[in-house]
Write a protein that holds these residues in place. Structure first.
Motif, PDB file in Angstrom:
ATOM      1  N   GLU A 113      -7.716   2.137  -5.166  1.00 46.26           N
ATOM      2  CA  GLU A 113      -7.496   3.277  -4.283  1.00 46.26           C
ATOM      3  C   GLU A 113      -8.466   3.254  -3.103  1.00 46.26           C
ATOM      4  N   ASP A 114      -7.945   3.599  -1.967  1.00 46.89           N
ATOM      5  CA  ASP A 114      -8.719   3.778  -0.741  1.00 46.89           C
ATOM      6  C   ASP A 114      -8.865   5.288  -0.555  1.00 46.89           C
ATOM      7  N   SER A 169       0.857  -1.181   0.000  1.00 49.42           N
ATOM      8  CA  SER A 169       0.000   0.000   0.000  1.00 49.42           C
ATOM      9  C   SER A 169       0.892   1.229   0.000  1.00 49.42           C
ATOM     10  N   ARG A 170       0.508   2.212  -0.778  1.00 52.16           N
ATOM     11  CA  ARG A 170       1.303   3.424  -0.903  1.00 52.16           C
ATOM     12  C   ARG A 170       0.382   4.626  -0.691  1.00 52.16           C
ATOM     13  N   GLY A 171       0.622   5.378   0.370  1.00 52.24           N
ATOM     14  CA  GLY A 171      -0.277   6.473   0.709  1.00 52.24           C
ATOM     15  C   GLY A 171       0.426   7.808   0.768  1.00 52.24           C
ATOM     16  N   GLY A 172      -0.216   8.743   1.493  1.00 46.88           N
ATOM     17  CA  GLY A 172       0.361  10.065   1.657  1.00 46.88           C
ATOM     18  C   GLY A 172       0.121  11.005   0.500  1.00 46.88           C
ATOM     19  N   TRP A 173      -0.872  10.722  -0.353  1.00 42.00           N
ATOM     20  CA  TRP A 173      -1.137  11.596  -1.486  1.00 42.00           C
ATOM     21  C   TRP A 173      -2.575  12.098  -1.434  1.00 42.00           C
ATOM     22  N   LEU A 177      -9.472  14.677  -2.169  1.00 43.97           N
ATOM     23  CA  LEU A 177      -9.576  13.232  -2.058  1.00 43.97           C
ATOM     24  C   LEU A 177      -8.230  12.729  -1.548  1.00 43.97           C
ATOM     25  N   VAL A 178      -8.214  12.279  -0.306  1.00 41.17           N
ATOM     26  CA  VAL A 178      -6.982  11.766   0.283  1.00 41.17           C
ATOM     27  C   VAL A 178      -7.068  10.246   0.347  1.00 41.17           C
ATOM     28  N   GLY A 179      -5.943   9.599   0.245  1.00 42.06           N
ATOM     29  CA  GLY A 179      -6.006   8.153   0.311  1.00 42.06           C
ATOM     30  C   GLY A 179      -4.692   7.460   0.077  1.00 42.06           C
ATOM     31  N   GLN A 180      -4.811   6.192  -0.249  1.00 42.71           N
ATOM     32  CA  GLN A 180      -3.654   5.376  -0.537  1.00 42.71           C
ATOM     33  C   GLN A 180      -4.010   4.403  -1.661  1.00 42.71           C
TER      34      GLN A 180
END
Length: 322
Positions: A130-131, A52-56, A106-109
């Motif tokens: 995407e979450d 999982s890759r988030g912070g965007w 829209l924030v997520g990972q």
């Protein structure tokens, strides 16, 4: 090229079932629930969660102070209203001075899921889900903006974000990575760094020990150049939980001490030659290591299999970066 087209069309055919399955799964269930739903929707494919890759975040829309939806697209709303006022930002600010409007984000990972589908290390489907959650961000016009960027995405002055919607899964894309890499290769006479990394993996002890998609995913991007021709890019991303371990050897280390540092790093990552691929892909291992490995080999201290020695030697002769 026909095979690439076939994979592209096939992946498109999978999309509706993926969209439907992911929409039914609550985010609170985690990736495990998502994989179970996908298994029921696509029984021929055994996807597993790679990372999982988030912070965007992405720009969202506009809501009023009482939560009423004004627009689903912040950028389009701003551009349209500016066009009506001949690009006059001051005019726009004056016209909406009496309204309390908020931009949303829209924030997520991104969850990467993979499923192997062939003999080659690039033969796997990669699914991106995407979450997402929409949140209320900054108040429009409160910072007296002078540019569009100041208005839609200011770097300061954001208020405490408030949720606008519940978190949800959204299908991003599914693609055959080998097919995508072939499209890149068709654009240029020389192999791109990602191709060389794949070739090195296949020829190394890493490839003999484990498949590429067990340890890496590929972030892909496609855009049009100034001549409106498609440009494809691919960046490998290590599927580690957190950051790579620290490489425990100072510059100048060689011989037995360097061998111990390489072995320890590989053991921490989980496959042989991990130090080499992380030297390329995460910069966790410094480049001087490759030089000293070959110097040790020339001096008769051979702690790598010959096939791995050849890969490192070839890289020193023709280095590439990712």
């Amino acid at each position: 090229m026909k095979e690439n087209q076939a994979w592209s069309e096939y992946c498109k055919s999978l999309a509706p079932a993926i969209v439907e399955a992911s929409a039914k799964v609550p985010v609170s269930g985690g990736p495990g629930a998502l994989i179970k739903a996908l298994g029921q929707a696509l029984p021929d494919w055994k996807f597993r969660h790679a990372m999982s890759r988030g912070g965007w975040y992405r720009l969202g829309g506009i809501v009023s102070a009482d939560g009423k939806r004004i627009s689903d697209n912040l950028e389009r709303w701003v551009e349209s209203n500016l066009d009506e006022r001949d690009g006059d930002m001051a005019h726009l600010i004056d016209d909406f001075a009496g309204q309390t409007l908020y931009a949303t984000r829209l924030v997520g990972q991104t969850h990467y899921l993979v499923s192997h589908c062939g003999e080659g290390h690039a033969d796997f489907l990669q699914l991106e889900i995407e979450d997402l959650q929409e949140i209320r961000a900054h108040q429009l016009f409160a910072n007296d903006p002078s540019t569009i960027e100041d208005l839609i995405d200011p770097r300061t002055g954001n208020e405490q974000p408030l949720p606008v919607s519940l978190p949800h899964y959204a299908f991003r894309r599914v693609q055959h990575i080998g097919s995508f890499l072939q499209r890149i290769r068709a654009q240029r006479p020389e192999p791109a760094p990602i191709h060389r990394m794949m070739d090195d993996w296949s020829a190394s002890s890493a490839g003999a020990n484990s498949t590429f998609s067990n340890h890496w995913v590929v972030a892909t991007r496609e855009h049009l150049d100034r001549y409106h021709q498609p440009v494809f890019r691919a960046q490998p991303i290590a599927t580690l939980a957190g950051t790579p371990p620290e490489f425990d050897a100072a510059p100048g280390t060689s011989g037995l001490a360097l061998n111990e540092a390489l072995t320890h790093f590989d053991r921490e990552i989980g496959y042989p030659m991990a130090w080499y691929f992380h030297m390329l892909g995460t910069k966790a291992v410094p480049h001087w290591v490759a030089q000293v490995v070959i110097e040790d080999t020339i001096a008769g201290f051979a702690y790598l299999p010959q096939r791995d020695v050849e890969i490192v030697r070839n890289w020193l002769h023709r280095p590439y970066a990712l």
